[in-house]
Design a protein around this motif. Sequence first.
Motif, PDB file in Angstrom:
ATOM      1  N   GLY A 201       5.551 175.148  54.177  1.00 58.15           N
ATOM      2  CA  GLY A 201       5.700 175.110  52.722  1.00 58.15           C
ATOM      3  C   GLY A 201       5.539 173.698  52.187  1.00 58.15           C
ATOM      4  O   GLY A 201       4.868 173.487  51.168  1.00 58.15           O
ATOM      5  N   GLU A 202       6.118 172.726  52.873  1.00 63.53           N
ATOM      6  CA  GLU A 202       5.978 171.333  52.458  1.00 63.53           C
ATOM      7  C   GLU A 202       4.527 170.882  52.561  1.00 63.53           C
ATOM      8  O   GLU A 202       4.017 170.171  51.695  1.00 63.53           O
ATOM      9  N   PHE A 203       3.843 171.306  53.635  1.00 63.04           N
ATOM     10  CA  PHE A 203       2.440 170.930  53.808  1.00 63.04           C
ATOM     11  C   PHE A 203       1.573 171.542  52.717  1.00 63.04           C
ATOM     12  O   PHE A 203       0.676 170.882  52.184  1.00 63.04           O
ATOM     13  N   LYS A 204       1.846 172.788  52.377  1.00 61.87           N
ATOM     14  CA  LYS A 204       1.071 173.436  51.311  1.00 61.87           C
ATOM     15  C   LYS A 204       1.254 172.687  49.996  1.00 61.87           C
ATOM     16  O   LYS A 204       0.294 172.487  49.257  1.00 61.87           O
ATOM     17  N   LEU A 205       2.479 172.287  49.715  1.00 61.11           N
ATOM     18  CA  LEU A 205       2.751 171.546  48.492  1.00 61.11           C
ATOM     19  C   LEU A 205       2.024 170.203  48.507  1.00 61.11           C
ATOM     20  O   LEU A 205       1.395 169.817  47.520  1.00 61.11           O
ATOM     21  N   GLU A 206       2.080 169.505  49.625  1.00 63.42           N
ATOM     22  CA  GLU A 206       1.395 168.210  49.744  1.00 63.42           C
ATOM     23  C   GLU A 206      -0.118 168.381  49.644  1.00 63.42           C
ATOM     24  O   GLU A 206      -0.805 167.586  49.005  1.00 63.42           O
ATOM     25  N   ALA A 207      -0.637 169.440  50.262  1.00 66.45           N
ATOM     26  CA  ALA A 207      -2.081 169.699  50.182  1.00 66.45           C
ATOM     27  C   ALA A 207      -2.486 170.005  48.744  1.00 66.45           C
ATOM     28  O   ALA A 207      -3.539 169.547  48.280  1.00 66.45           O
ATOM     29  N   ALA A 208      -1.665 170.757  48.051  1.00 64.90           N
ATOM     30  CA  ALA A 208      -1.978 171.069  46.655  1.00 64.90           C
ATOM     31  C   ALA A 208      -1.955 169.813  45.794  1.00 64.90           C
ATOM     32  O   ALA A 208      -2.742 169.676  44.865  1.00 64.90           O
ATOM     33  N   ARG A 209      -1.080 168.887  46.122  1.00 62.89           N
ATOM     34  CA  ARG A 209      -1.024 167.632  45.367  1.00 62.89           C
ATOM     35  C   ARG A 209      -2.187 166.706  45.724  1.00 62.89           C
ATOM     36  O   ARG A 209      -2.703 165.993  44.873  1.00 62.89           O
ATOM     37  N   SER A 210      -2.575 166.692  46.994  1.00 55.42           N
ATOM     38  CA  SER A 210      -3.549 165.721  47.480  1.00 55.42           C
ATOM     39  C   SER A 210      -4.990 166.136  47.274  1.00 55.42           C
ATOM     40  O   SER A 210      -5.855 165.302  47.065  1.00 55.42           O
ATOM     41  N   TYR A 211      -5.276 167.401  47.374  1.00 52.01           N
ATOM     42  CA  TYR A 211      -6.652 167.857  47.336  1.00 52.01           C
ATOM     43  C   TYR A 211      -6.972 168.468  45.974  1.00 52.01           C
ATOM     44  O   TYR A 211      -6.124 169.024  45.312  1.00 52.01           O
ATOM     45  N   VAL A 212      -8.236 168.370  45.612  1.00 53.21           N
ATOM     46  CA  VAL A 212      -8.660 168.885  44.319  1.00 53.21           C
ATOM     47  C   VAL A 212      -9.047 170.346  44.447  1.00 53.21           C
ATOM     48  O   VAL A 212      -9.358 170.834  45.518  1.00 53.21           O
ATOM     49  N   SER A 213      -9.065 171.015  43.318  1.00 49.63           N
ATOM     50  CA  SER A 213      -9.436 172.431  43.323  1.00 49.63           C
ATOM     51  C   SER A 213     -10.953 172.567  43.281  1.00 49.63           C
ATOM     52  O   SER A 213     -11.686 171.603  43.059  1.00 49.63           O
ATOM     53  N   LYS A 214     -11.425 173.757  43.475  1.00 50.14           N
ATOM     54  CA  LYS A 214     -12.859 174.034  43.458  1.00 50.14           C
ATOM     55  C   LYS A 214     -13.451 173.718  42.087  1.00 50.14           C
ATOM     56  O   LYS A 214     -14.554 173.181  41.990  1.00 50.14           O
ATOM     57  N   ASP A 215     -12.723 174.032  41.034  1.00 47.95           N
ATOM     58  CA  ASP A 215     -13.199 173.749  39.679  1.00 47.95           C
ATOM     59  C   ASP A 215     -13.348 172.246  39.447  1.00 47.95           C
ATOM     60  O   ASP A 215     -14.306 171.797  38.814  1.00 47.95           O
TER      61      ASP A 215
ATOM     62  N   VAL B 158     -13.973 169.971  41.734  1.00 46.87           N
ATOM     63  CA  VAL B 158     -15.137 169.521  42.495  1.00 46.87           C
ATOM     64  C   VAL B 158     -16.415 169.885  41.748  1.00 46.87           C
ATOM     65  O   VAL B 158     -17.358 169.078  41.654  1.00 46.87           O
ATOM     66  N   GLN B 159     -16.466 171.080  41.191  1.00 49.58           N
ATOM     67  CA  GLN B 159     -17.649 171.507  40.462  1.00 49.58           C
ATOM     68  C   GLN B 159     -17.857 170.637  39.209  1.00 49.58           C
ATOM     69  O   GLN B 159     -18.979 170.256  38.892  1.00 49.58           O
ATOM     70  N   GLN B 160     -16.772 170.311  38.526  1.00 51.54           N
ATOM     71  CA  GLN B 160     -16.864 169.470  37.338  1.00 51.54           C
ATOM     72  C   GLN B 160     -17.389 168.084  37.701  1.00 51.54           C
ATOM     73  O   GLN B 160     -18.290 167.558  37.030  1.00 51.54           O
ATOM     74  N   VAL B 161     -16.875 167.491  38.764  1.00 54.93           N
ATOM     75  CA  VAL B 161     -17.337 166.168  39.188  1.00 54.93           C
ATOM     76  C   VAL B 161     -18.801 166.232  39.619  1.00 54.93           C
ATOM     77  O   VAL B 161     -19.598 165.346  39.300  1.00 54.93           O
ATOM     78  N   ARG B 162     -19.170 167.289  40.328  1.00 53.23           N
ATOM     79  CA  ARG B 162     -20.557 167.460  40.752  1.00 53.23           C
ATOM     80  C   ARG B 162     -21.482 167.527  39.537  1.00 53.23           C
ATOM     81  O   ARG B 162     -22.538 166.885  39.510  1.00 53.23           O
ATOM     82  N   ASP B 163     -21.087 168.292  38.518  1.00 48.62           N
ATOM     83  CA  ASP B 163     -21.905 168.394  37.313  1.00 48.62           C
ATOM     84  C   ASP B 163     -22.049 167.043  36.614  1.00 48.62           C
ATOM     85  O   ASP B 163     -23.130 166.691  36.134  1.00 48.62           O
ATOM     86  N   GLU B 164     -20.960 166.266  36.581  1.00 48.26           N
ATOM     87  CA  GLU B 164     -21.022 164.933  35.969  1.00 48.26           C
ATOM     88  C   GLU B 164     -21.966 164.020  36.747  1.00 48.26           C
ATOM     89  O   GLU B 164     -22.757 163.278  36.159  1.00 48.26           O
ATOM     90  N   ILE B 165     -21.895 164.073  38.058  1.00 41.98           N
ATOM     91  CA  ILE B 165     -22.763 163.232  38.891  1.00 41.98           C
ATOM     92  C   ILE B 165     -24.221 163.632  38.706  1.00 41.98           C
ATOM     93  O   ILE B 165     -25.105 162.777  38.553  1.00 41.98           O
ATOM     94  N   LEU B 166     -24.486 164.945  38.716  1.00 43.14           N
ATOM     95  CA  LEU B 166     -25.863 165.398  38.522  1.00 43.14           C
ATOM     96  C   LEU B 166     -26.379 165.014  37.138  1.00 43.14           C
ATOM     97  O   LEU B 166     -27.553 164.660  36.981  1.00 43.14           O
ATOM     98  N   GLY B 167     -25.523 165.053  36.121  1.00 42.85           N
ATOM     99  CA  GLY B 167     -25.915 164.612  34.785  1.00 42.85           C
ATOM    100  C   GLY B 167     -26.260 163.140  34.773  1.00 42.85           C
ATOM    101  O   GLY B 167     -27.250 162.716  34.160  1.00 42.85           O
ATOM    102  N   ALA B 168     -25.447 162.340  35.468  1.00 45.95           N
ATOM    103  CA  ALA B 168     -25.711 160.901  35.532  1.00 45.95           C
ATOM    104  C   ALA B 168     -27.013 160.625  36.283  1.00 45.95           C
ATOM    105  O   ALA B 168     -27.806 159.765  35.875  1.00 45.95           O
ATOM    106  N   VAL B 169     -27.244 161.346  37.359  1.00 47.07           N
ATOM    107  CA  VAL B 169     -28.486 161.169  38.114  1.00 47.07           C
ATOM    108  C   VAL B 169     -29.676 161.564  37.244  1.00 47.07           C
ATOM    109  O   VAL B 169     -30.727 160.904  37.262  1.00 47.07           O
TER     110      VAL B 169
END
Length: 118
Positions: free
Chosen positions: A61-75, A77-88
Amino acid sequence: MTGAVTGEMVLFFLAIMGAVAGVWWRIEGKIDKAMKTVSDEANTRANAAHSTAALVQSQLGEFKLEAARSYVSKDDVQQVRDEILGAVGGVLKSVDRINERLDRVVENNAKRQPVHRP
């Protein structure tokens, strides 16, 4: 042995039965003691396993909480990818404009410079 049953025969029979009963009683006692020992050991191991499982569940349970805090969601990642592709895409357009500008510079220089013939 077809005579009357004597007191000695009865006592002998009772002595044999008493010895058999005593041996049986001792064997039962050892079996009960062994079963109690095995049962206690099994309970101890089961309690230890239960405690370990509870600890692992808590840590998970503690690991799941830490993982949720540390890692980003799929949305995210998709938002950052779209921003990078726009910049490119913007950089690609700028590079295309540079090519057009260089073509104009070369054309203008060709028009300005007279051709010298010896």
